[in-house]
Scaffold this motif. Sequence first.
Motif, PDB file in Angstrom:
ATOM      1  N   VAL A  30       0.824  -1.197   0.000  1.00 16.11           N
ATOM      2  CA  VAL A  30       0.000   0.000   0.000  1.00 16.11           C
ATOM      3  C   VAL A  30       0.867   1.259   0.000  1.00 16.11           C
ATOM      4  CG1 VAL A  30      -1.626   1.354   1.393  1.00 16.11           C
ATOM      5  CG2 VAL A  30      -1.974  -1.093   1.096  1.00 16.11           C
ATOM      6  N   VAL A  31       0.428   2.270  -0.762  1.00 15.97           N
ATOM      7  CA  VAL A  31       1.035   3.597  -0.761  1.00 15.97           C
ATOM      8  C   VAL A  31       0.054   4.538  -0.065  1.00 15.97           C
ATOM      9  CG1 VAL A  31       2.012   5.449  -2.152  1.00 15.97           C
ATOM     10  CG2 VAL A  31       2.125   3.089  -2.981  1.00 15.97           C
ATOM     11  N   VAL A  32       0.515   5.235   0.964  1.00 19.02           N
ATOM     12  CA  VAL A  32      -0.329   6.170   1.714  1.00 19.02           C
ATOM     13  C   VAL A  32      -0.022   7.588   1.246  1.00 19.02           C
ATOM     14  CG1 VAL A  32      -0.994   7.024   3.988  1.00 19.02           C
ATOM     15  CG2 VAL A  32      -0.328   4.617   3.697  1.00 19.02           C
ATOM     16  N   VAL A  33      -1.048   8.306   0.798  1.00 16.01           N
ATOM     17  CA  VAL A  33      -0.889   9.667   0.283  1.00 16.01           C
ATOM     18  C   VAL A  33      -1.799  10.615   1.063  1.00 16.01           C
ATOM     19  CG1 VAL A  33      -1.059  11.185  -1.733  1.00 16.01           C
ATOM     20  CG2 VAL A  33      -0.397   8.785  -2.036  1.00 16.01           C
ATOM     21  N   LEU A  34      -1.250  11.719   1.554  1.00 16.02           N
ATOM     22  CA  LEU A  34      -2.038  12.717   2.263  1.00 16.02           C
ATOM     23  C   LEU A  34      -2.475  13.822   1.304  1.00 16.02           C
ATOM     24  CD1 LEU A  34       0.025  13.195   5.562  1.00 16.02           C
ATOM     25  CD2 LEU A  34      -1.604  11.396   4.947  1.00 16.02           C
ATOM     26  N   ASN A  35      -3.789  14.007   1.181  1.00 16.41           N
ATOM     27  CA  ASN A  35      -4.344  15.069   0.346  1.00 16.41           C
ATOM     28  C   ASN A  35      -4.685  16.252   1.247  1.00 16.41           C
ATOM     29  OD1 ASN A  35      -4.382  13.260  -1.986  1.00 16.41           O
ATOM     30  ND2 ASN A  35      -6.112  12.280  -0.977  1.00 16.41           N
ATOM     31  N   SER A  36      -3.737  17.183   1.389  1.00 12.21           N
ATOM     32  CA  SER A  36      -3.912  18.258   2.378  1.00 12.21           C
ATOM     33  C   SER A  36      -5.087  19.162   2.040  1.00 12.21           C
ATOM     34  CB  SER A  36      -2.628  19.081   2.488  1.00 12.21           C
ATOM     35  OG  SER A  36      -2.286  19.693   1.261  1.00 12.21           O
ATOM     36  N   GLY A  37      -5.378  19.379   0.746  1.00 13.15           N
ATOM     37  CA  GLY A  37      -6.480  20.249   0.355  1.00 13.15           C
ATOM     38  C   GLY A  37      -7.851  19.627   0.520  1.00 13.15           C
ATOM     39  N   ASP A  38      -7.917  18.310   0.578  1.00  9.98           N
ATOM     40  CA  ASP A  38      -9.192  17.602   0.707  1.00  9.98           C
ATOM     41  C   ASP A  38      -9.416  17.009   2.097  1.00  9.98           C
ATOM     42  OD1 ASP A  38     -10.085  18.058  -1.838  1.00  9.98           O
ATOM     43  OD2 ASP A  38      -9.348  16.176  -2.671  1.00  9.98           O
ATOM     44  N   ALA A  39      -8.430  17.169   2.984  1.00 11.21           N
ATOM     45  CA  ALA A  39      -8.513  16.563   4.318  1.00 11.21           C
ATOM     46  C   ALA A  39      -8.789  15.069   4.220  1.00 11.21           C
ATOM     47  CB  ALA A  39      -9.581  17.246   5.165  1.00 11.21           C
ATOM     48  N   SER A  42      -5.450   8.989   0.612  1.00 14.17           N
ATOM     49  CA  SER A  42      -5.648   8.038  -0.486  1.00 14.17           C
ATOM     50  C   SER A  42      -4.717   6.853  -0.282  1.00 14.17           C
ATOM     51  CB  SER A  42      -5.339   8.681  -1.840  1.00 14.17           C
ATOM     52  OG  SER A  42      -6.303   9.649  -2.176  1.00 14.17           O
ATOM     53  N   LEU A  43      -5.266   5.640  -0.452  1.00 10.25           N
ATOM     54  CA  LEU A  43      -4.468   4.423  -0.414  1.00 10.25           C
ATOM     55  C   LEU A  43      -4.371   3.885  -1.832  1.00 10.25           C
ATOM     56  CD1 LEU A  43      -5.993   2.685   2.749  1.00 10.25           C
ATOM     57  CD2 LEU A  43      -4.062   4.276   2.622  1.00 10.25           C
ATOM     58  N   LEU A  44      -3.135   3.703  -2.310  1.00 10.01           N
ATOM     59  CA  LEU A  44      -2.905   3.224  -3.666  1.00 10.01           C
ATOM     60  C   LEU A  44      -2.226   1.860  -3.623  1.00 10.01           C
ATOM     61  CD1 LEU A  44      -1.409   6.512  -5.207  1.00 10.01           C
ATOM     62  CD2 LEU A  44      -3.822   5.845  -5.047  1.00 10.01           C
ATOM     63  N   ASP A  45      -2.458   1.074  -4.660  1.00 10.46           N
ATOM     64  CA  ASP A  45      -1.798  -0.220  -4.803  1.00 10.46           C
ATOM     65  C   ASP A  45      -0.489  -0.007  -5.566  1.00 10.46           C
ATOM     66  OD1 ASP A  45      -1.050  -2.817  -6.177  1.00 10.46           O
ATOM     67  OD2 ASP A  45      -2.736  -3.513  -4.972  1.00 10.46           O
ATOM     68  N   GLN A  46       0.599  -0.413  -4.942  1.00 11.25           N
ATOM     69  CA  GLN A  46       1.914  -0.190  -5.518  1.00 11.25           C
ATOM     70  C   GLN A  46       2.140  -0.951  -6.819  1.00 11.25           C
ATOM     71  OE1 GLN A  46       6.266  -0.549  -3.591  1.00 11.25           O
ATOM     72  NE2 GLN A  46       4.668  -0.201  -2.094  1.00 11.25           N
ATOM     73  N   THR A  47       1.470  -2.085  -6.968  1.00 13.71           N
ATOM     74  CA  THR A  47       1.669  -2.930  -8.152  1.00 13.71           C
ATOM     75  C   THR A  47       0.768  -2.526  -9.306  1.00 13.71           C
ATOM     76  OG1 THR A  47       2.296  -4.790  -6.732  1.00 13.71           O
ATOM     77  CG2 THR A  47       1.661  -5.298  -9.001  1.00 13.71           C
ATOM     78  N   THR A  48      -0.525  -2.359  -9.015  1.00 15.91           N
ATOM     79  CA  THR A  48      -1.480  -2.045 -10.090  1.00 15.91           C
ATOM     80  C   THR A  48      -1.600  -0.555 -10.361  1.00 15.91           C
ATOM     81  OG1 THR A  48      -3.375  -1.858  -8.584  1.00 15.91           O
ATOM     82  CG2 THR A  48      -2.833  -4.056  -9.414  1.00 15.91           C
ATOM     83  N   HIS A  49      -1.104   0.262  -9.425  1.00 18.41           N
ATOM     84  CA  HIS A  49      -1.215   1.730  -9.521  1.00 18.41           C
ATOM     85  C   HIS A  49      -2.663   2.206  -9.467  1.00 18.41           C
ATOM     86  CE1 HIS A  49       2.880   1.549 -11.812  1.00 18.41           C
ATOM     87  NE2 HIS A  49       3.044   1.471 -10.495  1.00 18.41           N
ATOM     88  N   LYS A  50      -3.527   1.401  -8.869  1.00 15.73           N
ATOM     89  CA  LYS A  50      -4.940   1.757  -8.737  1.00 15.73           C
ATOM     90  C   LYS A  50      -5.239   2.248  -7.314  1.00 15.73           C
ATOM     91  CE  LYS A  50      -5.967   0.228 -12.909  1.00 15.73           C
ATOM     92  NZ  LYS A  50      -6.368   1.158 -13.993  1.00 15.73           N
ATOM     93  N   GLU A  51      -6.299   3.049  -7.209  1.00 11.00           N
ATOM     94  CA  GLU A  51      -6.725   3.490  -5.892  1.00 11.00           C
ATOM     95  C   GLU A  51      -7.441   2.354  -5.170  1.00 11.00           C
ATOM     96  OE1 GLU A  51     -10.369   6.046  -4.647  1.00 11.00           O
ATOM     97  OE2 GLU A  51      -8.772   7.467  -5.121  1.00 11.00           O
ATOM     98  N   ILE A  52      -7.042   2.100  -3.921  1.00 11.13           N
ATOM     99  CA  ILE A  52      -7.706   1.103  -3.094  1.00 11.13           C
ATOM    100  C   ILE A  52      -8.882   1.742  -2.375  1.00 11.13           C
ATOM    101  CG2 ILE A  52      -7.431  -0.457  -1.129  1.00 11.13           C
ATOM    102  CD1 ILE A  52      -4.420  -0.573  -1.878  1.00 11.13           C
ATOM    103  N   SER A  53      -8.637   2.899  -1.768  1.00 13.65           N
ATOM    104  CA  SER A  53      -9.694   3.629  -1.071  1.00 13.65           C
ATOM    105  C   SER A  53      -9.212   5.039  -0.746  1.00 13.65           C
ATOM    106  CB  SER A  53     -10.109   2.918   0.215  1.00 13.65           C
ATOM    107  OG  SER A  53      -9.055   2.926   1.157  1.00 13.65           O
ATOM    108  N   THR A  54     -10.177   5.888  -0.381  1.00 13.41           N
ATOM    109  CA  THR A  54      -9.896   7.231   0.133  1.00 13.41           C
ATOM    110  C   THR A  54     -10.813   7.479   1.308  1.00 13.41           C
ATOM    111  OG1 THR A  54      -9.177   8.099  -2.018  1.00 13.41           O
ATOM    112  CG2 THR A  54      -9.897   9.702  -0.387  1.00 13.41           C
TER     113      THR A  54
END
Length: 327
Positions: A30-39, A42-54
């Motif tokens: 899992v890749v954890v990304v902080l979206n500061s403007g949206d509070a 985002s969790l991304l899949d490192q292999t598929t490059h798809k969003e897992i959830s937000t």
Amino acid sequence: MLRRLNQIISVFLRTACVSAAIVASAQANVVVVLNSGDASVSLLDQTTHKEISTFSVGKEPHHLMATPDNKSLIVASATGNQLLFLDPKTGEVQRRLRDIIDPYQIGFTPDQKWFVATGLRLDRVDVYSYNGTDLKLSKRIALAKTPSHIAFDNGSTTAFITQQGSDQVSAIDLATQQVKWTLPVGKLPAGIMMTPDNKYLLVGMMGSDYVQVIDWRAQKLVKQIKTGIGAHNFRAMGDKRFVYVSNRVANTISVVDMQTLENVGTIKVPGGPDCMEVTEDGKTMWVTLRWVKKVAVIDLASRTVSKVIPVGRSPHGIYLYNRAPDV
């Protein structure tokens, strides 16, 4: 009959272990990304490059880091006045620590005794004692204007704080929790890190196009390393020699040799590159693109962007569990 039963049990256990390993591997992807403007996170899949959830978090999540035992990932929600603890492998919420006021950048000392949080909008630094589990406020220290990023010396004696609004770096003695010295360094100092040999501080000069090199013991500016306009943040390659510098305005990432103090390479990354993460094998970098609501995936061998992934507004901090060391 008993022998056959033992064989069945053995196969079952081997299968269960393999399945558990596959699940653990997938979770660590899992890749954890902080979206500061949206509070949001985002969790991304490192292999598929798809969003897992937000999912939503407190307002203005900017920076994050793992606890020393690597069992939790702390997200600092500055305007939300809280720390959010996530599972570093899955991104699932473990707990919230509220009434932590204005935590912008956060950091543990190398000896794990102190936890430091900068209050960017409140012009102060909060120092907490840490016993391996709990945080206890020890001292609030007023600084000049807009304290942002943090670095420590290897001996855990001093915290160094950049102050964007007053163009300074301050050194805080952690034993006395007093400001030892303050040094003018240039326009809009942002990211700061200590070189692995504990000799120099490197400071990204966001209001200019270089990294300022400071002999922190002599309190002296010794060199400017030209990188790119909007020099902002650092991410070590993990080999104790090279470090990446994001240049948000120039839309580049520079490669700096920490032994020779020279810029030895450039990667073009459109979109305002900000925070960076490097995979454990050193082959791939993930970078938040602050201006375009995306994350870039960079092949470090060719130094080219291989993929761009949509996320939320103003993505800032980013984290991988399977990451290269921070030195």
